[in-house]
Structures are given as structure tokens and as C-alpha cells.
Design a protein around this motif. Structure first.
Motif, PDB file in Angstrom:
ATOM      1  N   ARG A  38      49.857  46.193  45.017  1.00  0.00           N
ATOM      2  CA  ARG A  38      48.665  46.929  45.444  1.00  0.00           C
ATOM      3  C   ARG A  38      48.794  47.550  46.826  1.00  0.00           C
ATOM      4  N   GLU A  69      31.800  42.834  48.431  1.00  0.00           N
ATOM      5  CA  GLU A  69      30.841  43.759  47.824  1.00  0.00           C
ATOM      6  C   GLU A  69      30.495  44.901  48.769  1.00  0.00           C
ATOM      7  N   LEU A 102      33.431  47.287  48.791  1.00  0.00           N
ATOM      8  CA  LEU A 102      33.503  48.065  47.555  1.00  0.00           C
ATOM      9  C   LEU A 102      32.441  49.157  47.521  1.00  0.00           C
ATOM     10  N   THR A 130      36.607  53.510  45.344  1.00  0.00           N
ATOM     11  CA  THR A 130      37.860  53.591  44.588  1.00  0.00           C
ATOM     12  C   THR A 130      38.621  52.269  44.585  1.00  0.00           C
ATOM     13  N   LEU A 131      38.199  51.335  45.432  1.00  0.00           N
ATOM     14  CA  LEU A 131      38.874  50.029  45.505  1.00  0.00           C
ATOM     15  C   LEU A 131      38.282  49.055  44.504  1.00  0.00           C
ATOM     16  N   THR A 132      39.052  47.996  44.242  1.00  0.00           N
ATOM     17  CA  THR A 132      38.577  46.902  43.397  1.00  0.00           C
ATOM     18  C   THR A 132      38.552  45.622  44.228  1.00  0.00           C
ATOM     19  N   ALA A 133      37.884  44.627  43.707  1.00  0.00           N
ATOM     20  CA  ALA A 133      37.849  43.333  44.395  1.00  0.00           C
ATOM     21  C   ALA A 133      39.266  42.776  44.536  1.00  0.00           C
ATOM     22  N   ASP A 134      40.118  43.000  43.531  1.00  0.00           N
ATOM     23  CA  ASP A 134      41.502  42.529  43.625  1.00  0.00           C
ATOM     24  C   ASP A 134      42.271  43.247  44.741  1.00  0.00           C
ATOM     25  N   ASP A 135      41.939  44.502  45.011  1.00  0.00           N
ATOM     26  CA  ASP A 135      42.558  45.205  46.143  1.00  0.00           C
ATOM     27  C   ASP A 135      42.226  44.491  47.446  1.00  0.00           C
TER      28      ASP A 135
END
Length: 78
Positions: A6, A41, A44, A49-54
């Protein structure tokens, strides 16, 4: 978590600073947001464009970086 999937460095993107793959969002920016008390949160919402995993990958990257840079503790005599 394997953050290498990532997080990338490209000399043509943000001067080679580590960023979330496919974005121009730097780890420095995300770590500053986290240190200011922003939740995943919140981040985000600011960077859709990001995810929590990012964001978790950024935390894992920082944790790994610190582990590599910390000197070995001194052993105190008994």
C-alpha cells in the motif's frame, strides 16, 4: 499487516516521499492527522480515496520504522 503493498516511494511523486499507492497522500500527512487526534473515520472523510486498511498500513509502517531505529536497551546489572 504488509504495508509494502500500500505504501510506495516514487521520485516523480511528492519528491519521493512515501505515499499511499495510487495517491499523492503522504504518510507524513496521515501521521500528523493521527497525532492530532483524528480518528481513522476522520481521515477517511478528509481523503475519500483511502481505505481504513491504507491508514492501518501507515500505522504499521511507522511501527516498523521505530522498531528498526530504536537502539538495543542496556542491560542493567542485578
Amino acid at each position: 499487516m504488509n504495508h509494502s503493498d500500500r505504501i510506495v516511494r516514487d521520485p516523480l511523486v511528492c519528491g519521493g516521499a512515501p505515499v499511499i499507492k495510487g495517491t499523492r497522500v503522504t504518510l507524513r500527512t496521515l501521521l500528523a492527522s493521527l497525532s492530532d487526534g483524528d480518528s481513522i473515520e476522520d481521515i477517511l472523510r478528509d481523503y475519500p480515496t483511502l481505505t481504513a486498511d491504507d491508514v492501518r498500513a501507515v500505522i504499521a509502517f511507522a511501527a516498523d520504522s521505530v522498531r528498526e531505529d530504536l537502539p538495543a536497551p542496556k542491560v542493567v546489572g542485578f
